[in-house]
Motif scaffolding. Structure first.
Motif, short mmCIF file in Angstrom:
data_model
loop_
_atom_site.label_atom_id
_atom_site.label_comp_id
_atom_site.label_asym_id
_atom_site.label_seq_id
_atom_site.Cartn_x
_atom_site.Cartn_y
_atom_site.Cartn_z
N VAL A 1 0.84 -1.20 0.00
CA VAL A 1 0.00 0.00 0.00
C VAL A 1 0.87 1.25 0.00
CG1 VAL A 1 -1.62 1.37 1.40
CG2 VAL A 1 -2.03 -1.07 1.04
N GLY A 2 1.89 1.26 0.86
CA GLY A 2 2.79 2.43 0.95
C GLY A 2 3.51 2.68 -0.36
N LYS A 3 4.02 1.61 -0.98
CA LYS A 3 4.73 1.76 -2.26
C LYS A 3 3.80 2.30 -3.33
CE LYS A 3 8.09 -1.99 -1.68
NZ LYS A 3 8.49 -3.32 -2.18
N THR A 4 2.60 1.75 -3.39
CA THR A 4 1.63 2.18 -4.41
C THR A 4 1.22 3.63 -4.17
OG1 THR A 4 0.86 -0.07 -4.76
CG2 THR A 4 -0.64 1.71 -5.41
N GLU A 5 0.97 3.99 -2.91
CA GLU A 5 0.59 5.38 -2.60
C GLU A 5 1.69 6.35 -3.04
OE1 GLU A 5 -0.21 5.12 1.61
OE2 GLU A 5 -2.37 5.01 1.25
N ARG A 6 2.93 6.04 -2.71
CA ARG A 6 4.04 6.94 -3.09
C ARG A 6 4.16 7.05 -4.61
NH1 ARG A 6 6.04 4.36 1.39
NH2 ARG A 6 7.15 2.77 0.18
N ARG A 7 4.06 5.93 -5.27
CA ARG A 7 4.19 5.93 -6.73
C ARG A 7 3.09 6.76 -7.40
NH1 ARG A 7 4.31 0.45 -10.44
NH2 ARG A 7 4.33 1.50 -12.43
N LEU A 8 1.86 6.57 -6.95
CA LEU A 8 0.73 7.28 -7.58
C LEU A 8 0.69 8.76 -7.17
CD1 LEU A 8 -1.95 4.46 -7.40
CD2 LEU A 8 -0.61 5.18 -9.38
N GLN A 9 1.16 9.07 -5.96
CA GLN A 9 1.24 10.49 -5.56
C GLN A 9 2.26 11.21 -6.42
OE1 GLN A 9 1.74 11.03 -1.31
NE2 GLN A 9 -0.06 9.78 -0.87
N LYS A 10 3.35 10.54 -6.77
CA LYS A 10 4.35 11.16 -7.66
C LYS A 10 3.74 11.46 -9.03
CE LYS A 10 8.52 9.23 -5.61
NZ LYS A 10 9.65 8.30 -5.79
N MET A 11 2.74 10.68 -9.42
CA MET A 11 2.06 10.91 -10.71
C MET A 11 1.04 12.04 -10.61
SD MET A 11 1.29 7.10 -12.07
CE MET A 11 2.56 5.92 -12.37
N GLY A 12 0.73 12.48 -9.37
CA GLY A 12 -0.18 13.61 -9.20
C GLY A 12 -1.53 13.29 -8.59
N PHE A 13 -1.78 12.02 -8.24
CA PHE A 13 -3.04 11.67 -7.60
C PHE A 13 -2.98 12.02 -6.13
CE2 PHE A 13 -2.99 8.94 -11.34
CZ PHE A 13 -4.26 9.17 -11.85
N THR A 14 -4.14 12.31 -5.53
CA THR A 14 -4.19 12.66 -4.11
C THR A 14 -4.28 11.38 -3.28
OG1 THR A 14 -6.61 12.76 -4.01
CG2 THR A 14 -5.46 14.78 -4.67
N PRO A 15 -3.84 11.46 -2.02
CA PRO A 15 -3.97 10.29 -1.14
C PRO A 15 -5.42 9.80 -1.05
CG PRO A 15 -2.51 11.90 -0.15
CD PRO A 15 -3.11 12.55 -1.38
N LYS A 16 -6.36 10.72 -1.01
CA LYS A 16 -7.78 10.33 -0.92
C LYS A 16 -8.21 9.56 -2.16
CE LYS A 16 -12.39 12.28 -0.22
NZ LYS A 16 -13.17 13.49 0.00
N GLN A 17 -7.80 10.01 -3.35
CA GLN A 17 -8.14 9.31 -4.59
C GLN A 17 -7.53 7.91 -4.59
OE1 GLN A 17 -6.40 12.25 -7.24
NE2 GLN A 17 -8.40 12.79 -8.06
N ILE A 18 -6.29 7.82 -4.17
CA ILE A 18 -5.58 6.54 -4.18
C ILE A 18 -6.23 5.57 -3.19
CG2 ILE A 18 -3.37 5.40 -3.70
CD1 ILE A 18 -2.08 8.19 -4.52
N LYS A 19 -6.51 6.04 -1.99
CA LYS A 19 -7.14 5.18 -0.98
C LYS A 19 -8.49 4.67 -1.47
CE LYS A 19 -8.59 4.86 3.76
NZ LYS A 19 -8.73 5.37 5.07
N GLY A 20 -9.28 5.57 -2.06
CA GLY A 20 -10.58 5.16 -2.59
C GLY A 20 -10.47 4.11 -3.67
N ALA A 21 -9.48 4.28 -4.56
CA ALA A 21 -9.29 3.31 -5.64
C ALA A 21 -8.84 1.97 -5.09
CB ALA A 21 -8.27 3.84 -6.64
N MET A 22 -7.98 1.98 -4.06
CA MET A 22 -7.55 0.72 -3.45
C MET A 22 -8.73 0.01 -2.78
SD MET A 22 -3.88 1.37 -1.72
CE MET A 22 -2.50 2.03 -2.62
N GLU A 23 -9.60 0.78 -2.14
CA GLU A 23 -10.78 0.17 -1.52
C GLU A 23 -11.71 -0.43 -2.57
OE1 GLU A 23 -12.45 3.28 0.90
OE2 GLU A 23 -10.86 3.10 2.40
#
Length: 105
Positions: A23-45
């Protein structure tokens, strides 16, 4: 190995818990692409996955375009009338010589 352990960051067994490291690796990778933590968490859920490609696919397909990072937004073409105005500013080809006249040989 523990049968309930995570396999490949895909949510593993039936528990639905995602591997914290993945989860941490994916969050960091996608945040570098410009997605917000909230967007990423929602997509993971929604995907029940921490696989970065699966989460990215979900984000791109389900995030409203105005909320996408710039790199993922569709580039807008100018309206046809604007494109026509731009194309008439400069000739696309050199002017043709008159039919009867030929260039010297």
């Amino acid at each position: 190995p523990d049968p309930g352990a995570q396999g490949g960051g895909r949510g593993g067994g039936g528990g639905g818990e995602l591997d914290a490291e993945e989860v941490g690796k994916t969050e960091r990778r996608l945040q570098k692409m410009g997605f917000t933590p909230k967007q990423i968490k929602g997509a993971m859920e929604e995907t029940q996955s921490a696989d970065p490609n699966e989460v990215l696919d979900h984000l791109v397909l389900h995030t409203p375009e105005e909320l996408l990072p710039n790199a993922f937004k569709e580039r807008k073409q100018p309206p046809p009338e604007e494109a026509l105005k731009a194309s008439t500013r400069q000739p696309l080809t050199q002017p043709q010589q008159a039919a009867g006249s030929r260039a010297p040989s």
